[in-house]
Structures are given as C-alpha cells and as structure tokens.
Motif scaffolding. Structure first.
Motif, PDB file in Angstrom:
ATOM      1  N   MET A   1       0.816  -1.194   0.000  1.00 49.17           N
ATOM      2  CA  MET A   1       0.000   0.000   0.000  1.00 49.17           C
ATOM      3  C   MET A   1       0.859   1.258   0.000  1.00 49.17           C
ATOM      4  SD  MET A   1      -2.926   1.374   0.072  1.00 49.17           S
ATOM      5  CE  MET A   1      -3.769   2.810   0.565  1.00 49.17           C
ATOM      6  N   ILE A   2       1.906   1.269   0.824  1.00 48.32           N
ATOM      7  CA  ILE A   2       2.756   2.454   0.923  1.00 48.32           C
ATOM      8  C   ILE A   2       3.472   2.714  -0.403  1.00 48.32           C
ATOM      9  CG2 ILE A   2       4.776   1.259   1.870  1.00 48.32           C
ATOM     10  CD1 ILE A   2       3.600   4.733   2.940  1.00 48.32           C
ATOM     11  N   TYR A   3       3.812   1.638  -1.127  1.00 53.21           N
ATOM     12  CA  TYR A   3       4.494   1.811  -2.410  1.00 53.21           C
ATOM     13  C   TYR A   3       3.580   2.491  -3.431  1.00 53.21           C
ATOM     14  CZ  TYR A   3       7.998  -1.237  -0.408  1.00 53.21           C
ATOM     15  OH  TYR A   3       8.958  -1.760   0.406  1.00 53.21           O
ATOM     16  N   LYS A   4       2.311   2.170  -3.398  1.00 51.36           N
ATOM     17  CA  LYS A   4       1.363   2.814  -4.304  1.00 51.36           C
ATOM     18  C   LYS A   4       1.251   4.306  -4.001  1.00 51.36           C
ATOM     19  CE  LYS A   4      -1.436  -1.257  -5.184  1.00 51.36           C
ATOM     20  NZ  LYS A   4      -2.758  -1.880  -5.068  1.00 51.36           N
ATOM     21  N   CYS A   5       1.265   4.653  -2.728  1.00 50.23           N
ATOM     22  CA  CYS A   5       1.209   6.068  -2.333  1.00 50.23           C
ATOM     23  C   CYS A   5       2.473   6.799  -2.776  1.00 50.23           C
ATOM     24  CB  CYS A   5       1.038   6.192  -0.827  1.00 50.23           C
ATOM     25  SG  CYS A   5      -0.578   5.663  -0.238  1.00 50.23           S
ATOM     26  N   ILE A   6       3.619   6.170  -2.625  1.00 52.77           N
ATOM     27  CA  ILE A   6       4.880   6.784  -3.035  1.00 52.77           C
ATOM     28  C   ILE A   6       4.907   6.979  -4.548  1.00 52.77           C
ATOM     29  CG2 ILE A   6       7.374   6.409  -3.210  1.00 52.77           C
ATOM     30  CD1 ILE A   6       7.179   5.057  -0.420  1.00 52.77           C
ATOM     31  N   ILE A   7       4.472   5.973  -5.281  1.00 55.79           N
ATOM     32  CA  ILE A   7       4.441   6.081  -6.746  1.00 55.79           C
ATOM     33  C   ILE A   7       3.471   7.182  -7.175  1.00 55.79           C
ATOM     34  CG2 ILE A   7       3.745   4.890  -8.865  1.00 55.79           C
ATOM     35  CD1 ILE A   7       4.956   2.329  -7.577  1.00 55.79           C
ATOM     36  N   ALA A   8       2.312   7.257  -6.535  1.00 53.46           N
ATOM     37  CA  ALA A   8       1.340   8.304  -6.861  1.00 53.46           C
ATOM     38  C   ALA A   8       1.927   9.683  -6.567  1.00 53.46           C
ATOM     39  CB  ALA A   8       0.050   8.099  -6.074  1.00 53.46           C
ATOM     40  N   TYR A   9       2.625   9.827  -5.444  1.00 55.42           N
ATOM     41  CA  TYR A   9       3.232  11.109  -5.082  1.00 55.42           C
ATOM     42  C   TYR A   9       4.322  11.494  -6.091  1.00 55.42           C
ATOM     43  CZ  TYR A   9       5.057  14.863  -2.191  1.00 55.42           C
ATOM     44  OH  TYR A   9       5.461  16.087  -1.725  1.00 55.42           O
ATOM     45  N   LEU A  10       5.095  10.525  -6.527  1.00 54.16           N
ATOM     46  CA  LEU A  10       6.123  10.805  -7.538  1.00 54.16           C
ATOM     47  C   LEU A  10       5.499  11.228  -8.864  1.00 54.16           C
ATOM     48  CD1 LEU A  10       8.638   7.896  -6.841  1.00 54.16           C
ATOM     49  CD2 LEU A  10       8.929  10.324  -6.301  1.00 54.16           C
ATOM     50  N   ILE A  11       4.424  10.575  -9.251  1.00 53.93           N
ATOM     51  CA  ILE A  11       3.738  10.932 -10.501  1.00 53.93           C
ATOM     52  C   ILE A  11       3.153  12.346 -10.405  1.00 53.93           C
ATOM     53  CG2 ILE A  11       1.735  10.398 -11.952  1.00 53.93           C
ATOM     54  CD1 ILE A  11       2.359   7.405 -11.379  1.00 53.93           C
TER      55      ILE A  11
ATOM     56  N   ASN B   1       4.237  14.800  -8.559  1.00 55.49           N
ATOM     57  CA  ASN B   1       5.344  15.744  -8.617  1.00 55.49           C
ATOM     58  C   ASN B   1       5.898  15.875 -10.034  1.00 55.49           C
ATOM     59  OD1 ASN B   1       6.378  17.035  -5.959  1.00 55.49           O
ATOM     60  ND2 ASN B   1       5.613  15.011  -5.402  1.00 55.49           N
ATOM     61  N   LEU B   2       5.922  14.804 -10.784  1.00 60.35           N
ATOM     62  CA  LEU B   2       6.361  14.865 -12.175  1.00 60.35           C
ATOM     63  C   LEU B   2       5.399  15.714 -13.000  1.00 60.35           C
ATOM     64  CD1 LEU B   2       8.288  13.967 -14.420  1.00 60.35           C
ATOM     65  CD2 LEU B   2       6.856  11.950 -14.711  1.00 60.35           C
ATOM     66  N   ILE B   3       4.115  15.548 -12.767  1.00 57.56           N
ATOM     67  CA  ILE B   3       3.112  16.346 -13.476  1.00 57.56           C
ATOM     68  C   ILE B   3       3.274  17.829 -13.145  1.00 57.56           C
ATOM     69  CG2 ILE B   3       0.626  16.831 -13.620  1.00 57.56           C
ATOM     70  CD1 ILE B   3       0.218  13.752 -13.298  1.00 57.56           C
ATOM     71  N   VAL B   4       3.502  18.142 -11.876  1.00 58.36           N
ATOM     72  CA  VAL B   4       3.695  19.543 -11.478  1.00 58.36           C
ATOM     73  C   VAL B   4       4.963  20.109 -12.108  1.00 58.36           C
ATOM     74  CG1 VAL B   4       4.104  21.086  -9.512  1.00 58.36           C
ATOM     75  CG2 VAL B   4       2.356  19.302  -9.356  1.00 58.36           C
ATOM     76  N   LEU B   5       6.024  19.334 -12.129  1.00 58.15           N
ATOM     77  CA  LEU B   5       7.266  19.756 -12.791  1.00 58.15           C
ATOM     78  C   LEU B   5       6.995  20.084 -14.252  1.00 58.15           C
ATOM     79  CD1 LEU B   5      10.570  19.699 -12.475  1.00 58.15           C
ATOM     80  CD2 LEU B   5      10.284  17.645 -13.823  1.00 58.15           C
ATOM     81  N   LEU B   6       6.267  19.216 -14.931  1.00 55.85           N
ATOM     82  CA  LEU B   6       5.923  19.451 -16.329  1.00 55.85           C
ATOM     83  C   LEU B   6       5.023  20.665 -16.499  1.00 55.85           C
ATOM     84  CD1 LEU B   6       5.361  15.772 -17.513  1.00 55.85           C
ATOM     85  CD2 LEU B   6       7.325  17.253 -17.989  1.00 55.85           C
TER      86      LEU B   6
END
Length: 88
Positions: free
Chosen positions: A1-11, A13-18
């Motif tokens: 579960m925590i890995y899904k949250c981390i992946i979602a948070y990374l995605i 942040n990538l969208i915001v960077l873009l």
C-alpha cells in the motif's frame, strides 16, 4: 500500500514539474499562460515538482509568491507530516 502512495506522489510531482515547464514554454512563445494561482495550487500537491520546475526551467524564481511561497508550502507540509506521525 505504501508503495502505491509513493508512486502516486512521484507521478503528481512529475506532473507539477511538467506544468511549470509548460508554463515557461508558453511564456517564451507568447501563448495563453497557466495562472499563478493554479501553479501555487499545484505546488500544494507536488511541492518537489514545483521547486524542481522553478529551478530547472528558471521559471517564477524572481516572484516572492513563488521563491518564498513554495518553500513555505514545503515547511508547512513537513510540519503537518511530523505532527500526524507523532499522534499516530
């Protein structure tokens, strides 16, 4: 579960960077811009992406709303996480 949250948070942040990169591109090409309010709101959800986008694209680094606001958002989120972690 925590890995899904981390992946979602990374995605996120990538969208915001873009998003910051797209707004910089639009600024250079005199296109319709993304509002500052939308960029600040994006920073609330992806503060690392916002900070990275500001520095990678040299975008909004001269505006106090951003060079003070984005780090302030980071500190507020960090305090919130620490307080929640302490009480859970």
């Amino acid at each position: 579960m925590i890995y899904k949250c981390i992946i979602a948070y990374l995605i996120i942040n990538l969208i915001v960077l873009l998003l910051y990169g797209i707004d910089k591109w639009k600024a250079k090409h005199h296109k319709w811009r993304i509002s500052e309010a939308a960029l600040i709101m994006a920073a609330v959800f992806g503060v690392f992406g916002a900070y990275g986008g500001m520095h990678l694209f040299h975008h909004k680094t001269q505006k106090p709303k951003f060079y003070i606001g984005v780090p302030a958002i980071f500190v507020a989120e960090l305090v919130l996480v620490l307080v929640l972690h302490h009480f859970m």
